[in-house]
Structure formats: C-alpha cells, structure tokens
Design a protein around this motif. Structure first.
Motif, PDB file in Angstrom:
ATOM      1  N   ARG A   1       2.998   9.916  -9.861  1.00  0.00           N
ATOM      2  CA  ARG A   1       2.273  10.116 -11.114  1.00  0.00           C
ATOM      3  C   ARG A   1       1.541  11.456 -11.118  1.00  0.00           C
ATOM      4  O   ARG A   1       1.539  12.168 -12.115  1.00  0.00           O
ATOM      5  CB  ARG A   1       1.297   8.976 -11.363  1.00  0.00           C
ATOM      6  N   ALA A   2       0.922  11.798  -9.985  1.00  0.00           N
ATOM      7  CA  ALA A   2       0.219  13.089  -9.893  1.00  0.00           C
ATOM      8  C   ALA A   2       1.204  14.251 -10.021  1.00  0.00           C
ATOM      9  O   ALA A   2       0.921  15.247 -10.691  1.00  0.00           O
ATOM     10  CB  ALA A   2      -0.546  13.177  -8.579  1.00  0.00           C
ATOM     11  N   THR A   3       2.360  14.108  -9.400  1.00  0.00           N
ATOM     12  CA  THR A   3       3.376  15.153  -9.482  1.00  0.00           C
ATOM     13  C   THR A   3       3.868  15.304 -10.917  1.00  0.00           C
ATOM     14  O   THR A   3       3.999  16.420 -11.426  1.00  0.00           O
ATOM     15  CB  THR A   3       4.557  14.821  -8.547  1.00  0.00           C
ATOM     16  N   ILE A   4       4.128  14.191 -11.560  1.00  0.00           N
ATOM     17  CA  ILE A   4       4.596  14.232 -12.951  1.00  0.00           C
ATOM     18  C   ILE A   4       3.541  14.873 -13.842  1.00  0.00           C
ATOM     19  O   ILE A   4       3.858  15.706 -14.695  1.00  0.00           O
ATOM     20  CB  ILE A   4       4.962  12.815 -13.439  1.00  0.00           C
ATOM     21  N   GLN A   5       2.291  14.521 -13.636  1.00  0.00           N
ATOM     22  CA  GLN A   5       1.214  15.098 -14.441  1.00  0.00           C
ATOM     23  C   GLN A   5       1.154  16.610 -14.230  1.00  0.00           C
ATOM     24  O   GLN A   5       0.999  17.371 -15.183  1.00  0.00           O
ATOM     25  CB  GLN A   5      -0.138  14.461 -14.096  1.00  0.00           C
ATOM     26  N   GLY A   6       1.292  17.038 -12.986  1.00  0.00           N
ATOM     27  CA  GLY A   6       1.286  18.476 -12.696  1.00  0.00           C
ATOM     28  C   GLY A   6       2.448  19.185 -13.364  1.00  0.00           C
ATOM     29  O   GLY A   6       2.286  20.288 -13.904  1.00  0.00           O
ATOM     30  N   GLN A   7       3.615  18.557 -13.366  1.00  0.00           N
ATOM     31  CA  GLN A   7       4.780  19.157 -14.014  1.00  0.00           C
ATOM     32  C   GLN A   7       4.611  19.199 -15.524  1.00  0.00           C
ATOM     33  O   GLN A   7       4.963  20.191 -16.168  1.00  0.00           O
ATOM     34  CB  GLN A   7       6.045  18.385 -13.642  1.00  0.00           C
ATOM     35  N   GLN A   8       4.028  18.161 -16.082  1.00  0.00           N
ATOM     36  CA  GLN A   8       3.800  18.153 -17.524  1.00  0.00           C
ATOM     37  C   GLN A   8       2.800  19.240 -17.913  1.00  0.00           C
ATOM     38  O   GLN A   8       2.971  19.910 -18.930  1.00  0.00           O
ATOM     39  CB  GLN A   8       3.307  16.782 -17.980  1.00  0.00           C
ATOM     40  N   THR A   9       1.763  19.414 -17.105  1.00  0.00           N
ATOM     41  CA  THR A   9       0.787  20.465 -17.365  1.00  0.00           C
ATOM     42  C   THR A   9       1.439  21.833 -17.270  1.00  0.00           C
ATOM     43  O   THR A   9       1.206  22.702 -18.124  1.00  0.00           O
ATOM     44  CB  THR A   9      -0.392  20.364 -16.365  1.00  0.00           C
ATOM     45  N   ALA A  10       2.271  22.038 -16.258  1.00  0.00           N
ATOM     46  CA  ALA A  10       2.964  23.318 -16.098  1.00  0.00           C
ATOM     47  C   ALA A  10       3.901  23.578 -17.279  1.00  0.00           C
ATOM     48  O   ALA A  10       3.987  24.715 -17.772  1.00  0.00           O
ATOM     49  CB  ALA A  10       3.738  23.342 -14.781  1.00  0.00           C
ATOM     50  N   MET A  11       4.594  22.541 -17.736  1.00  0.00           N
ATOM     51  CA  MET A  11       5.491  22.701 -18.884  1.00  0.00           C
ATOM     52  C   MET A  11       4.698  23.032 -20.148  1.00  0.00           C
ATOM     53  O   MET A  11       5.110  23.876 -20.950  1.00  0.00           O
ATOM     54  CB  MET A  11       6.323  21.437 -19.091  1.00  0.00           C
ATOM     55  N   GLN A  12       3.555  22.400 -20.318  1.00  0.00           N
ATOM     56  CA  GLN A  12       2.721  22.677 -21.489  1.00  0.00           C
ATOM     57  C   GLN A  12       2.190  24.108 -21.432  1.00  0.00           C
ATOM     58  O   GLN A  12       2.173  24.810 -22.443  1.00  0.00           O
ATOM     59  CB  GLN A  12       1.555  21.683 -21.577  1.00  0.00           C
ATOM     60  N   ASP A  13       1.765  24.544 -20.241  1.00  0.00           N
ATOM     61  CA  ASP A  13       1.296  25.927 -20.073  1.00  0.00           C
ATOM     62  C   ASP A  13       2.400  26.919 -20.410  1.00  0.00           C
ATOM     63  O   ASP A  13       2.165  27.924 -21.085  1.00  0.00           O
ATOM     64  CB  ASP A  13       0.799  26.167 -18.639  1.00  0.00           C
ATOM     65  N   ALA A  14       3.617  26.636 -19.961  1.00  0.00           N
ATOM     66  CA  ALA A  14       4.750  27.525 -20.247  1.00  0.00           C
ATOM     67  C   ALA A  14       5.039  27.551 -21.754  1.00  0.00           C
ATOM     68  O   ALA A  14       5.305  28.613 -22.320  1.00  0.00           O
ATOM     69  CB  ALA A  14       5.982  27.080 -19.469  1.00  0.00           C
ATOM     70  N   ALA A  15       4.968  26.399 -22.393  1.00  0.00           N
ATOM     71  CA  ALA A  15       5.193  26.345 -23.840  1.00  0.00           C
ATOM     72  C   ALA A  15       4.110  27.115 -24.582  1.00  0.00           C
ATOM     73  O   ALA A  15       4.393  27.838 -25.553  1.00  0.00           O
ATOM     74  CB  ALA A  15       5.235  24.887 -24.312  1.00  0.00           C
TER      75      ALA A  15
ATOM     76  N   ASP B   1       1.356   6.585  -6.854  1.00  0.00           N
ATOM     77  CA  ASP B   1       0.234   7.467  -7.204  1.00  0.00           C
ATOM     78  C   ASP B   1       0.630   8.931  -7.044  1.00  0.00           C
ATOM     79  O   ASP B   1       0.325   9.774  -7.896  1.00  0.00           O
ATOM     80  CB  ASP B   1      -0.989   7.166  -6.336  1.00  0.00           C
ATOM     81  N   HIS B   2       1.315   9.229  -5.937  1.00  0.00           N
ATOM     82  CA  HIS B   2       1.761  10.600  -5.689  1.00  0.00           C
ATOM     83  C   HIS B   2       2.745  11.041  -6.772  1.00  0.00           C
ATOM     84  O   HIS B   2       2.668  12.159  -7.292  1.00  0.00           O
ATOM     85  CB  HIS B   2       2.404  10.707  -4.302  1.00  0.00           C
TER      86      HIS B   2
ATOM     87  N   HIS C   1       0.829  -1.214   0.000  1.00  0.00           N
ATOM     88  CA  HIS C   1       0.000   0.000   0.000  1.00  0.00           C
ATOM     89  C   HIS C   1       0.863   1.263   0.000  1.00  0.00           C
ATOM     90  O   HIS C   1       0.551   2.228  -0.706  1.00  0.00           O
ATOM     91  CB  HIS C   1      -0.958   0.008   1.201  1.00  0.00           C
ATOM     92  N   ALA C   2       1.930   1.245   0.767  1.00  0.00           N
ATOM     93  CA  ALA C   2       2.825   2.405   0.800  1.00  0.00           C
ATOM     94  C   ALA C   2       3.452   2.650  -0.573  1.00  0.00           C
ATOM     95  O   ALA C   2       3.553   3.791  -1.026  1.00  0.00           O
ATOM     96  CB  ALA C   2       3.907   2.209   1.855  1.00  0.00           C
ATOM     97  N   GLU C   3       3.865   1.585  -1.242  1.00  0.00           N
ATOM     98  CA  GLU C   3       4.448   1.729  -2.574  1.00  0.00           C
ATOM     99  C   GLU C   3       3.414   2.220  -3.579  1.00  0.00           C
ATOM    100  O   GLU C   3       3.713   3.063  -4.432  1.00  0.00           O
ATOM    101  CB  GLU C   3       5.057   0.396  -3.045  1.00  0.00           C
TER     102      GLU C   3
END
Length: 126
Positions: A56-70, A53-54, A46-48
């Motif tokens: 993946r959410a962080t990566i998704q947020g970073q990808q969204t931020a990078m897309q917004d910047a682009a 999950d955390h 469960h911890a893993e």
C-alpha cells in the motif's frame, strides 16, 4: 528491471504464495491447531499484514509520483501555450513594423519614435 531485482521479486512472490497456502490450511483447521501451529499462524498473518502495508505504501508513492509528473506536464504545456502566444505577438509586431517601414520606404529618415508608434498601434490591435 535488473535480473537481481526480478529474482528478488520472484522469491518474495513464492514466499508470499507459500504463506498464503499455509494460512488457508491452518484456517481450515483452526479448531484443532497445536500451539506450534497457532504460533505459525500468528507469524504468517503478521507477515501478510506487513507485506500488504508495504505494498500500500509503495502504491501510494507511485500514485504521488504519477500525480507529480502529470502536474509537471500540465505546467509545461501551459508554458508552451504562453510561449507560443508571446511568439505570435512578437511576429505580429514585426510584421506591423515591417509594413510601417515599407510605407515609409521613400522617406529616408524614419525616427525611432515612429517605429515605437507602429508598435503601439500593434498593441492596441491585440
């Protein structure tokens, strides 16, 4: 990154590595686990899963931020191109009016309507 943030990341990384190592041992002995070991295996799995999950959410947020910047960069570049085009048109209009005024230099009375006509000539040329 601050030293505190880096230390927290290192601590989380060590904890994750320890859980993974324990998971591998428990999985190798899955047929002979005691109830305590089985509970530990469930806890670690469960911890893993939570950690992944955390992540993946962080990566998704970073990808969204990078897309917004682009997207913002592309919009800024388009605005620059438009501003440069407007500048070039304004410079051309000034050159056209200056040429008109030089042609009319001997005529002291240049009517504003004549200047507007020169600008209109420039608009027709572009």
């Amino acid at each position: 990154m601050t030293p505190r943030t880096m230390a927290a990341r290192l601590t989380r990384g060590r904890q994750r590595a320890e859980r993974r190592d324990t998971l591998l041992v428990l999985l190798a002995r899955i047929d002979s686990l005691s109830p305590t070991e089985a509970a530990l295996l469930v806890e670690y799995v469960h911890a893993e899963l939570d950690a992944s999950d955390h992540l993946r959410a962080t990566i998704q947020g970073q990808q969204t931020a990078m897309q917004d910047a682009a997207d913002r960069t592309r919009a800024a570049e388009a605005a620059i191109v438009e501003a440069e085009r407007d500048r070039d048109q304004a410079v051309a209009a000034v050159v056209n009016v200056r040429a008109f005024l030089e042609r009319r230099a001997h005529n002291v009375a240049v009517a504003p309507i004549d200047v507007l006509a020169a600008l209109d000539e420039h608009q027709e040329q572009t």
